[in-house]
Design a protein around this motif. Structure first.
Motif, PDB file in Angstrom:
ATOM      1  N   TRP A  97     -46.637   6.752  19.109  1.00 45.15           N
ATOM      2  CA  TRP A  97     -47.658   7.375  18.045  1.00 45.15           C
ATOM      3  C   TRP A  97     -47.943   8.847  18.390  1.00 45.15           C
ATOM      4  N   GLY A  98     -47.970   9.025  19.934  1.00 43.88           N
ATOM      5  CA  GLY A  98     -48.106  10.596  20.358  1.00 43.88           C
ATOM      6  C   GLY A  98     -46.949  11.222  19.910  1.00 43.88           C
ATOM      7  N   SER A  99     -45.790  10.687  20.166  1.00 46.18           N
ATOM      8  CA  SER A  99     -44.594  11.441  19.559  1.00 46.18           C
ATOM      9  C   SER A  99     -44.719  11.774  18.263  1.00 46.18           C
ATOM     10  N   THR A 100     -45.053  11.010  17.245  1.00 45.92           N
ATOM     11  CA  THR A 100     -45.046  10.767  15.879  1.00 45.92           C
ATOM     12  C   THR A 100     -46.104  12.094  15.389  1.00 45.92           C
ATOM     13  N   LEU A 101     -47.053  12.191  16.199  1.00 41.67           N
ATOM     14  CA  LEU A 101     -48.221  13.213  16.097  1.00 41.67           C
ATOM     15  C   LEU A 101     -47.586  14.668  16.644  1.00 41.67           C
ATOM     16  N   ARG A 102     -46.805  14.828  17.571  1.00 41.50           N
ATOM     17  CA  ARG A 102     -46.377  15.793  18.041  1.00 41.50           C
ATOM     18  C   ARG A 102     -45.222  16.446  17.246  1.00 41.50           C
ATOM     19  N   ASN A 103     -44.356  15.619  16.825  1.00 44.04           N
ATOM     20  CA  ASN A 103     -43.198  15.884  16.017  1.00 44.04           C
ATOM     21  C   ASN A 103     -43.767  16.397  14.591  1.00 44.04           C
ATOM     22  N   ALA A 104     -44.803  16.011  14.244  1.00 43.92           N
ATOM     23  CA  ALA A 104     -45.415  16.557  12.849  1.00 43.92           C
ATOM     24  C   ALA A 104     -45.675  18.064  12.818  1.00 43.92           C
ATOM     25  N   GLY A 105     -46.003  18.542  13.830  1.00 45.36           N
ATOM     26  CA  GLY A 105     -45.865  19.900  13.901  1.00 45.36           C
ATOM     27  C   GLY A 105     -47.222  20.536  13.199  1.00 45.36           C
ATOM     28  N   PHE A 106     -48.256  20.021  13.452  1.00 42.94           N
ATOM     29  CA  PHE A 106     -49.611  20.224  12.939  1.00 42.94           C
ATOM     30  C   PHE A 106     -50.128  21.398  13.632  1.00 42.94           C
ATOM     31  N   THR A 107     -50.563  22.414  12.915  1.00 43.08           N
ATOM     32  CA  THR A 107     -51.022  23.865  13.431  1.00 43.08           C
ATOM     33  C   THR A 107     -52.735  23.608  13.665  1.00 43.08           C
ATOM     34  N   ARG A 108     -53.370  22.963  12.983  1.00 41.14           N
ATOM     35  CA  ARG A 108     -54.836  22.749  13.062  1.00 41.14           C
ATOM     36  C   ARG A 108     -55.313  21.185  12.777  1.00 41.14           C
ATOM     37  N   VAL A 109     -56.123  20.835  13.476  1.00 39.69           N
ATOM     38  CA  VAL A 109     -56.555  19.276  13.340  1.00 39.69           C
ATOM     39  C   VAL A 109     -57.962  19.296  13.216  1.00 39.69           C
ATOM     40  N   TYR A 110     -58.685  18.681  11.939  1.00 31.18           N
ATOM     41  CA  TYR A 110     -60.077  18.492  12.005  1.00 31.18           C
ATOM     42  C   TYR A 110     -60.237  16.904  12.243  1.00 31.18           C
ATOM     43  N   ASP A 111     -60.708  16.858  13.479  1.00 37.70           N
ATOM     44  CA  ASP A 111     -61.238  15.513  13.768  1.00 37.70           C
ATOM     45  C   ASP A 111     -62.817  15.366  13.135  1.00 37.70           C
ATOM     46  N   LEU A 112     -62.913  14.602  12.184  1.00 41.17           N
ATOM     47  CA  LEU A 112     -63.961  14.431  11.469  1.00 41.17           C
ATOM     48  C   LEU A 112     -64.571  12.794  11.875  1.00 41.17           C
ATOM     49  N   GLN A 113     -63.793  12.116  12.767  1.00 41.87           N
ATOM     50  CA  GLN A 113     -64.151  10.928  12.999  1.00 41.87           C
ATOM     51  C   GLN A 113     -65.030  11.116  14.523  1.00 41.87           C
ATOM     52  N   GLY A 114     -64.369  11.837  15.478  1.00 42.99           N
ATOM     53  CA  GLY A 114     -65.167  12.141  16.601  1.00 42.99           C
ATOM     54  C   GLY A 114     -65.379  11.029  17.591  1.00 42.99           C
ATOM     55  N   ASN A 115     -64.505  10.108  17.707  1.00 45.27           N
ATOM     56  CA  ASN A 115     -64.753   8.889  18.632  1.00 45.27           C
ATOM     57  C   ASN A 115     -63.828   9.099  19.836  1.00 45.27           C
ATOM     58  N   ASP A 116     -63.707   8.003  20.642  1.00 41.12           N
ATOM     59  CA  ASP A 116     -62.801   7.922  21.648  1.00 41.12           C
ATOM     60  C   ASP A 116     -61.309   7.628  21.211  1.00 41.12           C
ATOM     61  N   ARG A 117     -61.396   7.060  20.307  1.00 37.73           N
ATOM     62  CA  ARG A 117     -59.960   6.837  19.736  1.00 37.73           C
ATOM     63  C   ARG A 117     -59.390   8.282  19.372  1.00 37.73           C
ATOM     64  N   THR A 118     -59.862   8.966  18.606  1.00 36.26           N
ATOM     65  CA  THR A 118     -59.320  10.263  18.021  1.00 36.26           C
ATOM     66  C   THR A 118     -59.489  11.130  19.482  1.00 36.26           C
ATOM     67  N   ALA A 119     -60.312  11.157  20.310  1.00 39.31           N
ATOM     68  CA  ALA A 119     -60.138  11.870  21.475  1.00 39.31           C
ATOM     69  C   ALA A 119     -58.771  11.676  22.323  1.00 39.31           C
ATOM     70  N   LEU A 120     -58.330  10.362  22.264  1.00 39.78           N
ATOM     71  CA  LEU A 120     -57.253   9.842  22.995  1.00 39.78           C
ATOM     72  C   LEU A 120     -55.931  10.663  22.070  1.00 39.78           C
ATOM     73  N   TYR A 121     -56.149  10.787  20.852  1.00 42.89           N
ATOM     74  CA  TYR A 121     -55.030  11.357  20.098  1.00 42.89           C
ATOM     75  C   TYR A 121     -54.904  12.716  20.489  1.00 42.89           C
ATOM     76  N   PHE A 122     -55.928  13.333  20.730  1.00 39.85           N
ATOM     77  CA  PHE A 122     -55.899  14.869  21.324  1.00 39.85           C
ATOM     78  C   PHE A 122     -54.896  14.857  22.426  1.00 39.85           C
ATOM     79  N   HIS A 123     -55.293  14.200  23.353  1.00 41.41           N
ATOM     80  CA  HIS A 123     -54.481  14.115  24.780  1.00 41.41           C
ATOM     81  C   HIS A 123     -53.303  13.694  24.462  1.00 41.41           C
ATOM     82  N   LEU A 124     -52.746  12.716  23.663  1.00 43.83           N
ATOM     83  CA  LEU A 124     -51.385  12.562  23.481  1.00 43.83           C
ATOM     84  C   LEU A 124     -50.670  13.616  22.971  1.00 43.83           C
ATOM     85  N   LEU A 125     -51.153  14.650  22.453  1.00 48.02           N
ATOM     86  CA  LEU A 125     -50.485  15.947  21.884  1.00 48.02           C
ATOM     87  C   LEU A 125     -49.593  16.771  23.085  1.00 48.02           C
TER      88      LEU A 125
END
Length: 350
Positions: A102-130
């Protein structure tokens, strides 16, 4: 699950979205690749509508992807703010390989900006997976480029917190979101001419947030005596509550588990008012303008979780079983009278 692929026009064709052209010309260059994270729950997504609108208005020429839970992905494709919708994969905390993929999918998508409107431990892990080369990130996670303001000690509505988070990231407010896209066909239902919507259910694991079904039935009987019908809505998990209500007020039209999100909005626009517990459908119906009375126990702070709508009132008691029908009736009458555009025959006799 929907993964990235193809050009922007192809993404728009997949969503089937027809409301977006007002935000900018189709031939505009795509300058940024934006990810918005809002996983749920249902009511929380409704409370994010104005934030979604602000992001779309600010990024009118950019590609915007929404990441949400599978239960809301199909519905989200009808929203006018996103070019593509991803359904969040079901990842087990103990499956390391799944998380790495899943981290590889997020990195390969090439997002230039992320708005994390959930703001929990799960989405924080997404940040570190990048990895080390992270995009701009708006959210509460430590180390992100645009930290969310510290709201501790502030009793701000949830929707206001999201807008202030976006302002801190340079996204101005864009006013109330246009919800004309949120509609549904009601021709299959034999609806009464004048009706109030009752929402007696709530999350199955939160019984303390439910006003008793017997109290909803007493309110329905009082409305019927005044010439106003009642329509009850809910999900399959609310059937036991609805069965108890219907046993005491058999005249109520039970539409539980028979409506989609668009139909809930359509019902609300035609209703005289909505009375319900602190649950997602109440948020949606308030958002489209129905005069709404919400009932809270001590489990919720209405100043924070209240619906975002033009005519919302609430009552709170430490235990909802102690809330009297007369109190709800009085507030319902007041809400009717003060609702915008209320006609001369809308309000029942007090």
């Amino acid at each position: 699950m929907l993964y990235p692929g193809g050009d922007r026009a192809a993404a728009v064709r997949r969503t089937g979205n027809r409301a977006r052209p007002s935000f900018g010309p189709w031939d505009s260059p795509v300058n940024q690749n934006i990810l918005v994270i809002k996983l749920g729950a249902f009511g929380d997504i409704v409370l994010a509508f104005d934030a979604f609108h602000a992001i779309r208005t600010h990024h009118r020429r950019d590609r915007i992807v929404l990441l949400t839970r599978p239960a809301y992905a199909t519905w989200a494709k009808t929203m006018p703010w996103f070019d593509e919708v991803w359904a969040e994969p079901r990842l087990s905390w103990c499956r390391v390989l799944q998380w790495l993929r899943w981290g590889s999918t997020l990195r390969n998508a090439g997002f230039t900006r992320v708005y994390d409107l959930q703001g929990n431990d799960r989405t924080a892990l997404y940040f570190h997976l990048l990895g080390r080369r992270k995009p701009e990130w708006s959210g509460p996670v430590r180390g992100c480029s645009h930290p969310r303001p510290d709201f501790r000690g502030q009793r701000l509505p949830a929707y206001e917190r999201l807008l202030r988070q976006l302002e801190a990231a340079g996204v101005p407010r864009a006013g109330p979101a246009d919800l004309s896209w949120l509609d549904g066909d009601l021709s299959a239902f034999s609806l009464p001419q004048r009706y109030v919507i009752l929402v007696p259910g709530c999350s199955a694991h939160r019984p303390e947030k439910r006003w008793p079904a017997s109290s909803f039935a007493a309110l329905a009987n009082r409305l019927q005596a005044d010439g106003v019908a009642c329509v009850a809505v809910g999900t399959r998990s609310d059937q036991a509550t609805l069965a108890e209500l219907m046993a005491l007020a058999p005249h109520v039209l039970n539409l539980a588990d028979r409506t989609n999100f668009g139909q809930l909005a359509a019902l609300a626009r035609r209703a005289l008012a909505v009375v319900g517990n602190d649950t997602g459908p109440v948020h949606l119906m308030a958002a489209v303008g129905a005069p709404t009375v919400v009932l809270y126990s001590a489990a919720s702070d209405p100043f924070v979780v209240r619906p975002n709508g033009p005519s919302v009132a609430w009552l709170q008691r430490p235990r909802l079983r102690d809330l009297e029908v007369d109190e709800v009736w009085a507030l319902l009458v007041q809400t009717w009278r003060e609702a915008p555009d209320s006609g001369p025959h809308v309000c029942p006799a007090s």
